[in-house]
Design an enzyme around this catalytic site. Structure first.
Site, PDB file in Angstrom:
ATOM      1  N   VAL A 156      20.747  98.408 -27.741  1.00 58.77           N
ATOM      2  CA  VAL A 156      21.728  98.465 -28.828  1.00 58.77           C
ATOM      3  C   VAL A 156      21.774  99.876 -29.424  1.00 58.77           C
ATOM      4  O   VAL A 156      22.845 100.460 -29.605  1.00 58.77           O
ATOM      5  CB  VAL A 156      21.390  97.416 -29.925  1.00 58.77           C
ATOM      6  CG1 VAL A 156      22.277  97.596 -31.142  1.00 58.77           C
ATOM      7  CG2 VAL A 156      21.536  96.005 -29.363  1.00 58.77           C
ATOM      8  N   ASP A 186      11.704 106.130 -31.883  1.00 53.53           N
ATOM      9  CA  ASP A 186      11.326 104.883 -31.193  1.00 53.53           C
ATOM     10  C   ASP A 186       9.835 104.982 -30.874  1.00 53.53           C
ATOM     11  O   ASP A 186       9.324 106.073 -30.608  1.00 53.53           O
ATOM     12  CB  ASP A 186      12.145 104.699 -29.901  1.00 53.53           C
ATOM     13  CG  ASP A 186      12.114 103.259 -29.396  1.00 53.53           C
ATOM     14  OD1 ASP A 186      13.163 102.594 -29.426  1.00 53.53           O
ATOM     15  OD2 ASP A 186      11.023 102.793 -28.974  1.00 53.53           O
ATOM     16  N   GLY A 207      13.402  96.340 -32.818  1.00 54.93           N
ATOM     17  CA  GLY A 207      13.036  94.929 -32.921  1.00 54.93           C
ATOM     18  C   GLY A 207      12.628  94.368 -31.591  1.00 54.93           C
ATOM     19  O   GLY A 207      12.680  95.051 -30.568  1.00 54.93           O
ATOM     20  N   GLN A 226      14.261  87.632 -28.761  1.00 50.66           N
ATOM     21  CA  GLN A 226      13.752  86.265 -28.839  1.00 50.66           C
ATOM     22  C   GLN A 226      13.093  85.895 -27.508  1.00 50.66           C
ATOM     23  O   GLN A 226      13.677  86.130 -26.446  1.00 50.66           O
ATOM     24  CB  GLN A 226      14.936  85.328 -29.092  1.00 50.66           C
ATOM     25  CG  GLN A 226      14.587  84.109 -29.877  1.00 50.66           C
ATOM     26  CD  GLN A 226      15.800  83.554 -30.636  1.00 50.66           C
ATOM     27  OE1 GLN A 226      16.860  84.170 -30.696  1.00 50.66           O
ATOM     28  NE2 GLN A 226      15.645  82.386 -31.197  1.00 50.66           N
ATOM     29  N   ARG A 228      14.157  80.739 -34.400  1.00 54.38           N
ATOM     30  CA  ARG A 228      14.518  81.845 -35.279  1.00 54.38           C
ATOM     31  C   ARG A 228      13.378  82.243 -36.205  1.00 54.38           C
ATOM     32  O   ARG A 228      13.246  83.403 -36.583  1.00 54.38           O
ATOM     33  CB  ARG A 228      15.703  81.447 -36.155  1.00 54.38           C
ATOM     34  CG  ARG A 228      17.018  81.478 -35.445  1.00 54.38           C
ATOM     35  CD  ARG A 228      18.010  80.750 -36.321  1.00 54.38           C
ATOM     36  NE  ARG A 228      19.022  80.106 -35.523  1.00 54.38           N
ATOM     37  CZ  ARG A 228      20.266  80.526 -35.456  1.00 54.38           C
ATOM     38  NH1 ARG A 228      20.652  81.568 -36.121  1.00 54.38           N
ATOM     39  NH2 ARG A 228      21.146  79.891 -34.728  1.00 54.38           N
ATOM     40  N   PRO A 276      17.089  88.165 -36.809  1.00 53.10           N
ATOM     41  CA  PRO A 276      18.323  87.575 -37.327  1.00 53.10           C
ATOM     42  C   PRO A 276      18.875  88.461 -38.457  1.00 53.10           C
ATOM     43  O   PRO A 276      18.216  88.633 -39.488  1.00 53.10           O
ATOM     44  CB  PRO A 276      17.880  86.201 -37.837  1.00 53.10           C
ATOM     45  CG  PRO A 276      16.388  86.272 -37.982  1.00 53.10           C
ATOM     46  CD  PRO A 276      15.873  87.388 -37.144  1.00 53.10           C
ATOM     47  N   VAL A 277      20.058  89.043 -38.208  1.00 55.99           N
ATOM     48  CA  VAL A 277      20.471  90.223 -38.976  1.00 55.99           C
ATOM     49  C   VAL A 277      20.626  89.981 -40.475  1.00 55.99           C
ATOM     50  O   VAL A 277      20.272  90.849 -41.277  1.00 55.99           O
ATOM     51  CB  VAL A 277      21.723  90.869 -38.344  1.00 55.99           C
ATOM     52  CG1 VAL A 277      22.961  90.016 -38.532  1.00 55.99           C
ATOM     53  CG2 VAL A 277      21.952  92.247 -38.921  1.00 55.99           C
ATOM     54  N   HIS A 302      25.489  85.494 -39.040  1.00 61.17           N
ATOM     55  CA  HIS A 302      25.697  85.947 -37.662  1.00 61.17           C
ATOM     56  C   HIS A 302      24.886  84.998 -36.788  1.00 61.17           C
ATOM     57  O   HIS A 302      23.694  85.197 -36.558  1.00 61.17           O
ATOM     58  CB  HIS A 302      25.229  87.402 -37.513  1.00 61.17           C
ATOM     59  CG  HIS A 302      25.186  87.880 -36.091  1.00 61.17           C
ATOM     60  ND1 HIS A 302      26.296  87.972 -35.300  1.00 61.17           N
ATOM     61  CD2 HIS A 302      24.140  88.285 -35.315  1.00 61.17           C
ATOM     62  CE1 HIS A 302      25.948  88.410 -34.102  1.00 61.17           C
ATOM     63  NE2 HIS A 302      24.642  88.607 -34.079  1.00 61.17           N
ATOM     64  N   THR A 304      23.362  91.885 -25.197  1.00 62.90           N
ATOM     65  CA  THR A 304      24.666  92.450 -25.609  1.00 62.90           C
ATOM     66  C   THR A 304      24.389  93.833 -26.188  1.00 62.90           C
ATOM     67  O   THR A 304      23.371  94.031 -26.848  1.00 62.90           O
ATOM     68  CB  THR A 304      25.339  91.591 -26.700  1.00 62.90           C
ATOM     69  OG1 THR A 304      24.538  91.624 -27.880  1.00 62.90           O
ATOM     70  CG2 THR A 304      25.516  90.149 -26.263  1.00 62.90           C
TER      71      THR A 304
HETATM   72  P1  NAD Z   1      15.546  96.534 -26.967  1.00 59.49           P
HETATM   73  O1  NAD Z   1      14.285  95.800 -26.686  1.00 59.49           O
HETATM   74  O2  NAD Z   1      16.328  97.098 -25.844  1.00 59.49           O
HETATM   75  O3  NAD Z   1      15.236  97.713 -28.001  1.00 59.49           O
HETATM   76  C1  NAD Z   1      14.428  97.578 -29.129  1.00 59.49           C
HETATM   77  C2  NAD Z   1      13.775  98.926 -29.346  1.00 59.49           C
HETATM   78  O4  NAD Z   1      13.040  98.874 -30.573  1.00 59.49           O
HETATM   79  C3  NAD Z   1      12.779  99.295 -28.232  1.00 59.49           C
HETATM   80  O5  NAD Z   1      13.159 100.545 -27.670  1.00 59.49           O
HETATM   81  C4  NAD Z   1      11.447  99.355 -28.950  1.00 59.49           C
HETATM   82  O6  NAD Z   1      10.573 100.323 -28.425  1.00 59.49           O
HETATM   83  C5  NAD Z   1      11.893  99.700 -30.369  1.00 59.49           C
HETATM   84  N1  NAD Z   1      10.883  99.397 -31.387  1.00 59.49           N
HETATM   85  C6  NAD Z   1      10.136  98.262 -31.496  1.00 59.49           C
HETATM   86  N2  NAD Z   1       9.299  98.398 -32.554  1.00 59.49           N
HETATM   87  C7  NAD Z   1       9.538  99.606 -33.107  1.00 59.49           C
HETATM   88  C8  NAD Z   1       9.008 100.311 -34.220  1.00 59.49           C
HETATM   89  N3  NAD Z   1       8.030  99.784 -34.978  1.00 59.49           N
HETATM   90  N4  NAD Z   1       9.501 101.518 -34.497  1.00 59.49           N
HETATM   91  C9  NAD Z   1      10.476 102.071 -33.751  1.00 59.49           C
HETATM   92  N5  NAD Z   1      11.027 101.466 -32.668  1.00 59.49           N
HETATM   93  C10 NAD Z   1      10.552 100.245 -32.358  1.00 59.49           C
HETATM   94  O7  NAD Z   1      16.440  95.526 -27.839  1.00 59.49           O
HETATM   95  P2  NAD Z   1      18.011  95.646 -28.110  1.00 59.49           P
HETATM   96  O8  NAD Z   1      18.737  94.865 -27.088  1.00 59.49           O
HETATM   97  O9  NAD Z   1      18.342  97.070 -28.337  1.00 59.49           O
HETATM   98  O10 NAD Z   1      18.133  94.811 -29.482  1.00 59.49           O
HETATM   99  C11 NAD Z   1      17.588  95.359 -30.674  1.00 59.49           C
HETATM  100  C12 NAD Z   1      17.802  94.378 -31.823  1.00 59.49           C
HETATM  101  O11 NAD Z   1      19.207  94.232 -32.081  1.00 59.49           O
HETATM  102  C13 NAD Z   1      17.285  92.942 -31.528  1.00 59.49           C
HETATM  103  O12 NAD Z   1      16.732  92.404 -32.711  1.00 59.49           O
HETATM  104  C14 NAD Z   1      18.552  92.198 -31.142  1.00 59.49           C
HETATM  105  O13 NAD Z   1      18.433  90.807 -31.359  1.00 59.49           O
HETATM  106  C15 NAD Z   1      19.517  92.849 -32.116  1.00 59.49           C
HETATM  107  N6  NAD Z   1      20.945  92.675 -31.786  1.00 59.49           N
HETATM  108  C16 NAD Z   1      21.768  92.482 -32.826  1.00 59.49           C
HETATM  109  C17 NAD Z   1      23.119  92.296 -32.609  1.00 59.49           C
HETATM  110  C18 NAD Z   1      24.017  92.065 -33.798  1.00 59.49           C
HETATM  111  O14 NAD Z   1      25.195  91.725 -33.668  1.00 59.49           O
HETATM  112  N7  NAD Z   1      23.497  92.257 -35.009  1.00 59.49           N
HETATM  113  C19 NAD Z   1      23.627  92.336 -31.303  1.00 59.49           C
HETATM  114  C20 NAD Z   1      22.758  92.571 -30.261  1.00 59.49           C
HETATM  115  C21 NAD Z   1      21.396  92.728 -30.508  1.00 59.49           C
END
Ligand code: NAD
Length: 316
Positions: A16, A37, A82, A85, A91, A124-125, A178, A232
């Protein structure tokens, strides 16, 4: 002449985060992007890869590996850090694990002296945004979740295809959590000020049944994309870019981020996706749609659902 650079700090450069950064490079909406990161190796690779596109980008955005000290003079901090899941995880479990990550990140951001706008996308946002507000102590108008911005984008896209129109000419929102309890208040959906309900009544090509199946598709879109490709990222990346541009340019655009309700819709103290005017100060106003009784009931259920999950995660 010293120009103020528009600076964004991105925390969490996974799928993301990187989709968001890539989109920002293409549109050129920020002058500087500092990226943080815990996975340093992946971060180094992502930054190199992005930088190699700069000669082809709209402008020469400064993009680099940052530290929490970069938050001090940042206009916006975007958190997409983050965990995903786990199969079979509810959740509550996800909320607890992502709260631990925020408990690590947010104090670092705030000890830099950060006073800008914080945008949260981590799921969960709605609940993670609420937690970020609580930990940061920032005014609630300055802590915003991505909320149902991406869901509203999905809805507009599908309605645009159905009516053969530019999605930007369709005015309809997804509001609420969401997640599964989100919904479309069809009573306020319109095209060129004409209600979608009237359009469906007047033209046999269209029907409200089709609208309800589009709403259902929107609700299931995230899960279906995850089933097809694992995650996504582009839609949410572009939705975050849109929020960023709206804030940095003080556009006062109406989007559906997760905002703290303070009496609007008869609720207080809950973060949830609602139409709101977004500009350089964050949320300047929440728009209260005139809901029907049944829509008001759905909205209330969505608020209650979030409150219940939050309570359950705090107790267990
Ligand atoms: P991902 O696993 O690809 O990336 C998460 C990143 O967070 C990783 O690179 C990880 O190293 C980093 N991270 C973890 N702990 C950390 C910390 N303490 N400090 C800094 N970085 C840290 O996951 P993603 O697919 O990019 O998803 C990220 C989040 O976004 C998830 O919670 C996902 O559910 C959420 N998301 C939200 C929506 C939305 O509409 N709000 C849509 C898609 C995903």
């Amino acid at each position: 002449m010293i120009l103020k650079k528009r600076k964004v700090v991105l925390i969490g450069c996974g799928l993301v985060g990187i989709s968001y950064a890539y989109s920002l490079l293409i549109t050129g909406d920020a002058d500087e992007i500092a990226m943080i990161d815990t996975d340093r190796k992946r971060l180094a690779g992502e930054i190199d890869d992005l930088c190699h596109g700069l000669p082809f980008a709209a402008k020469n955005t400064e993009i680099y590996k940052g530290s929490y000290l970069d938050c001090k003079n940042a206009d916006i901090v975007v958190i997409t850090a983050g965990v995903a899941q786990k199969p079979g995880e509810g959740r509550i479990g996800l909320l607890k694990r992502n709260r631990e990550i925020f408990a690590d990140i947010i104090p670092h951001i705030m000890s830099s002296g950060f006073s800008g706008i914080m945008i949260v996308a981590t799921n969960p946002v709605d609940l993670m945004t609420s937690f970020a507000r609580e930990l940061s102590g920032l005014p609630y108008t300055k802590v915003i979740g991505s909320g149902t911005t991406v869901d509203t984008g999905r809805l507009k896209y599908l309605l645009g295809s159905y009516y053969n129109l530019d999605p930007k000419s369709v005015h309809a929102y997804v509001i609420g959590e969401h997640g599964d309890s989100e919904f479309v208040p069809w009573s306020s959906a319109n095209i060129a000020t004409k209600s979608i309900d009237d359009i469906c009544k007047e033209n046999i090509k269209y029907s409200m049944e089709d609208m309800y199946s589009i709403e259902d598709r929107v609700r299931k879109s995230g899960a279906s994309i995850i089933e097809f490709k694992g995650a996504t990222c582009y839609g949410i990346g572009m939705a975050l870019n849109n929020l960023t541009r709206t804030i940095l340019s003080d556009e006062k655009t109406i989007l559906t981020p997760s905002c703290m309700l303070m009496g609007e819709y008869g609720r207080s103290g809950v973060y949830i996706g609602v139409p709101a005017i977004i500009g350089s100060e964050g949320v300047s106003e929440i728009i209260e749609l005139k809901l029907t009784d049944s829509e008001r009931h759905k909205f209330s259920e969505s608020c209650d659902f979030l409150i219940d999950i939050n309570r359950a995660a705090s107790v267990h």
